[in-house]
Write a protein that holds these residues in place. Structure first.
Motif, PDB file in Angstrom:
ATOM      1  N   PRO A 130     -11.960 -26.532 -37.360  1.00 36.79           N
ATOM      2  CA  PRO A 130     -12.068 -26.959 -35.964  1.00 36.79           C
ATOM      3  C   PRO A 130     -13.445 -27.490 -35.570  1.00 36.79           C
ATOM      4  N   ALA A 131     -14.513 -26.959 -36.176  1.00 34.57           N
ATOM      5  CA  ALA A 131     -15.844 -27.445 -35.802  1.00 34.57           C
ATOM      6  C   ALA A 131     -16.632 -27.732 -37.065  1.00 34.57           C
ATOM      7  N   ALA A 138     -16.861 -39.268 -37.906  1.00 41.05           N
ATOM      8  CA  ALA A 138     -15.499 -39.293 -38.428  1.00 41.05           C
ATOM      9  C   ALA A 138     -15.362 -40.324 -39.550  1.00 41.05           C
ATOM     10  N   GLU A 139     -16.105 -41.426 -39.429  1.00 36.99           N
ATOM     11  CA  GLU A 139     -15.989 -42.489 -40.419  1.00 36.99           C
ATOM     12  C   GLU A 139     -16.348 -41.987 -41.825  1.00 36.99           C
ATOM     13  N   ALA A 155     -11.213 -35.832 -35.432  1.00 33.36           N
ATOM     14  CA  ALA A 155     -11.418 -36.168 -34.024  1.00 33.36           C
ATOM     15  C   ALA A 155     -12.801 -35.690 -33.600  1.00 33.36           C
ATOM     16  N   PRO A 156     -13.595 -36.582 -33.003  1.00 38.05           N
ATOM     17  CA  PRO A 156     -14.908 -36.149 -32.528  1.00 38.05           C
ATOM     18  C   PRO A 156     -14.741 -35.076 -31.453  1.00 38.05           C
ATOM     19  N   VAL A 157     -15.622 -34.110 -31.454  1.00 38.06           N
ATOM     20  CA  VAL A 157     -15.565 -33.059 -30.445  1.00 38.06           C
ATOM     21  C   VAL A 157     -16.552 -33.445 -29.344  1.00 38.06           C
ATOM     22  N   SER A 169     -20.296 -34.805 -29.506  1.00 43.88           N
ATOM     23  CA  SER A 169     -21.269 -34.003 -30.236  1.00 43.88           C
ATOM     24  C   SER A 169     -21.295 -34.498 -31.687  1.00 43.88           C
ATOM     25  N   ARG A 170     -22.092 -33.834 -32.537  1.00 43.90           N
ATOM     26  CA  ARG A 170     -22.079 -34.266 -33.933  1.00 43.90           C
ATOM     27  C   ARG A 170     -21.011 -33.525 -34.734  1.00 43.90           C
TER      28      ARG A 170
END
Ligand code: SAH
Length: 492
Positions: A130-131, A138-139, A155-157, A169-170
Motif C-alpha cells: 500500500p505504501a 509509477a513509471e 497509483a500515486p498516493v 507524495s513520493r
C-alpha cells in the motif's frame, strides 16, 4: 509497513498451499524479532479458493538509529531530528526486504519439504504494497516489474487527501498480478523494493554484490533496467556496481554456453518414439502445425507458450512467415529460446521477423491482436482447468487471430507408451490430459462461443482403437465481428 501476497486455488489445488510454501501455517499469527523491530506474519483470509498472507513490520525507529545505521543515501548521517521522525516505520523499503528474506528464507530459496513439487509451480499471485516509496514514480515501477511478467498497477498516493492541490507524495500504492513461482516473486521484491526506495538503511558492503546476484539469478542478467537496478541496489557505489555488472555479463555468457539444458516437454515423447519410428513425435507435431499454417495462408504467426523456441526456429526457416512472435510465461524458457535462435548474433533482416515476449495467456494482451494465426502447441494441458476459460477469452475473444491451432495429448493413447506407468500423465506438469471426445467437446464449445469453425487432425500414428498420440484442432474464424458488421452496414 506491510505487504500482502495472495493466491487463488481450487479444491484439488487449494490456495492454502501458500502456507506450505511460506512455511507459515495459515491458522496462526506469528511474530519474529528482527534487528529493527518485530515482523508479524498472518493470514487475513485462508480458504481453498483464496489465501492471503500478510507480512507486517513494526519498525523501532529508535533501535534503527541506535544501531548507528540510520544513514541516508551515500552514508551521510541524516539531520538529528530526521533520524527519529522519518518514514521508515510506515513505508515499505529495504527494511521490509530484509524482513522478507529472514522470515521467508526457505520460500525464497524455493524449498518446501512438506510438498516438494510446489515451489516449481507458477501460481496466480497478487502482491500488494500500500505504501511503497518510489523514486522515479509509477513509471519506474512499471519499467522494473513488467519485464518480469507482472501486470502492474501503481497509483500515486496523494500527499494529503484533504489538500489535493499539494499533489502526489513520493509513494505509490502497488498491486502486482502475475503467474509466477513464489520464490521468484519474493526474489523480485527483495531486490526491487529497496531499489525503488533508493535509501538503504545499512552500509553497503562487498557481500551485497553476492546477495544481489543470488536474488537476481535467472532474471537480473536479462533485465532491461539491469544497470539502474544494480547501481541503486548497491547505493551507487560504482566499484561494486561495475563488479556486479561484470559478473552478470559472465552469468549471461555462461548461460549462453550451457547446452545441456533439456527440452522440457518433449522428453518422454521423443525418447519413446525414436525406438519405434524414425521421426520423433515432436517433429511430426511441428510438421503438422507448419502444414496447417501454410494451408491457412498465414504469414504473421503467434507461438503462444513457445517454450524453448523449437517451433519459432522452424518457422524462421520459411520466408513465407514474415513475423513470428513467441510468447511464454517462463523467463527461463524464453532465455533458452533466445539462445537457440541466436537472437543476438542474428542479421538485422532476420531479427526483424522474430520477437520473444513474456506474458501470461491467462490475461488479455493488446500486443497479441491482429495476427493471422496463433499456435498453442502442447500448452493448454499446462493450465489448471479453472484457468482455461481465461486463456480461451484471451486468445479467441481478445487476440482473435483468423486461425488458431491447438495441440494436446490424447490420453487414450497413453496405454501405447511402454515406458508410461498406467494412470500416469506424460509430463509432471500436465494438469489434465483429455480423451478425443473431451477435446472435441471443448473445442466445439470454444468455436461456437467465439465464431470459429473447427477441424480435427490426428498427429502421429492413428491407432484404430485409441487414436493418435497427439490431437490437433484447427480453428478458423467464420463469424464477422460486430465491428465488421457495423462497417459493412455503413458501407451499404
Ligand atoms: N509449445 C512448446 C512448449 C510446450 S510446454 C513446445 O511444444 O515445445 C508448455 C509451455 O507453456 C511452457 O513453456 C510454459 O512455460 C508455457 N505456459 C504455461 N502456462 C502458461 C501461461 N499461463 N501463459 C503463457 N505460457 C504458459
Amino acid at each position: 509497513m506491510f505487504l500482502t501476497i495472495s493466491t487463488t486455488g481450487t479444491a484439488e489445488r487449494p490456495a492454502t498451499d501458500l502456507g506450505f510454501l511460506l512455511h507459515k501455517h495459515p491458522d496462526k499469527a506469528q511474530a519474529f524479532s528482527t534487528s529493527y523491530g518485530k515482523a508479524h506474519v498472518l493470514y487475513p483470509e485462508a480458504s481453498a479458493e483464496r489465501c492471503t498472507a500478510a507480512l507486517l513490520l513494526e519498525v523501532d525507529a529508535v533501535a534503527l538509529v541506535r544501531r548507528g545505521k540510520g544513514k541516508g543515501r551515500g552514508g551521510a548521517p541524516d539531520a538529528a531530528l530526521a533520524q527519529y521522525v522519518n518514514d521508515r516505520p510506515y513505508a515499505a523499503s529495504s527494511l521490509l526486504a530484509v524482513a522478507l528474506s529472514s522470515v521467508f528464507s526457505s520460500a525464497m530459496k524455493g524449498t518446501c519439504q512438506a510438498k516438494p513439487d510446489l515451489p516449481a509451480r507458477p501460481l496466480p499471485l497478487r502482491v500488494e504494497v500500500p505504501a511503497l516509496p518510489a523514486r522515479g514514480g509509477a513509471e519506474l515501477v512499471h519499467k522494473l516489474f513488467e519485464p518480469l511478467g507482472w501486470t502492474v498497477t501503481a497509483a500515486p498516493v496523494a500527499l494529503d487527501t484533504e489538500f489535493p492541490e499539494w499533489g502526489d507524495s513520493r509513494y505509490v500504492s502497488l498491486v502486482l498480478d502475475g503467474e509466477q513461482r513464489l520464490a521468484d516473486a519474493l526474489r523480485h521484491l527483495y531486490v526491487l523494493l529497496p531499489v525503488l526506495d533508493d535509501a538503504k538503511h545499512y552500509w553497503v558492503a562487498t557481500d551485497e554484490v553476492d546477495k544481489l546476484l543470488r536474488a537476481g539469478e535467472g532474471w537480473l542478467s536479462e533485465h532491461p533496467e539491469q544497470k539502474l537496478i544494480t547501481s541503486r541496489y548497491l547505493s551507487r557505489r560504482w566499484s561494486l556496481t561495475r563488479q556486479a555488472m561484470e559478473r552478470l555479463e559472465l552469468v549471461r555468457l555462461a548461460e549462453a554456453d550451457d547446452s545441456e539444458v533439456e527440452e522440457i516437454d518433449n522428453a518422454v515423447d521423443e525418447q519413446t518414439d525414436t525406438e519405434e519410428k524414425p521421426v520423433p513425435l515432436a517433429v511430426q507435431r511441428r510438421d503438422a502445425i507448419v502444414a496447417a499454417l501454410k494451408a491457412a495462408d498465414a504469414a504473421r504467426v503467434l507461438d503462444l507458450g513457445c517454450g524453448q523456441g523449437q517451433l519459432v526456429q522452424e518457422l524462421l526457416r520459411d520466408p513465407r512467415f514474415t513475423e513470428i512472435v513467441g510468447v511464454d510465461v517462463s523467463m527461463r524458457a524464453l532465455t533458452i529460446a533466445s539462445r537457440r535462435l541466436k537472437l543476438e548474433r542474428m542479421g538485422e533482416r532476420q531479427a526483424e521477423r522474430v520477437k520473444l515476449v513474456q506474458g501470461s495467456l491467462a490475461y488479455t494482451d493488446k500486443r497479441l491482436k491482429g495476427y493471422d494465426a496463433a499456435v498453442l502447441c502442447e500448452v493448454i494441458e499446462h493450465l489448471d482447468l479453472p484457468r482455461l476459460p481465461a486463456l480461451e477469452y484471451a486468445v479467441f475473444g481478445s487476440a482473435r487471430p483468423r486461425t488458431v491451432i491447438v495441440t494436446t495429448p490424447n490420453v487414450e493413447y497413453n496405454v501405447r507408451w511402454e515406458t508410461l506407468p498406467a494412470g500416469h500423465v506424460r509430463h509432471g506438469d500436465h494438469r489434465f490430459e483429455w480423451t478425443r471426445e473431451q477435446f472435441r467437446a471443448w473445442a466445439g464449445e470454444v468455436a461456437e462461443r467465439h465464431g470459429y469453425g473447427v477441424q480435427f487432425v490426428p498427429v502421429g500414428p492413428d491407432d484404430p482403437e485409441v487414436g493418435p498420440p497427439t490431437q490437433m484442432a484447427v480453428f478458423t474464424a467464420t463469424a464477422t465481428t460486430t465491428a465488421q458488421r457495423a462497417k459493412e452496414e455503413k458501407a451499404a
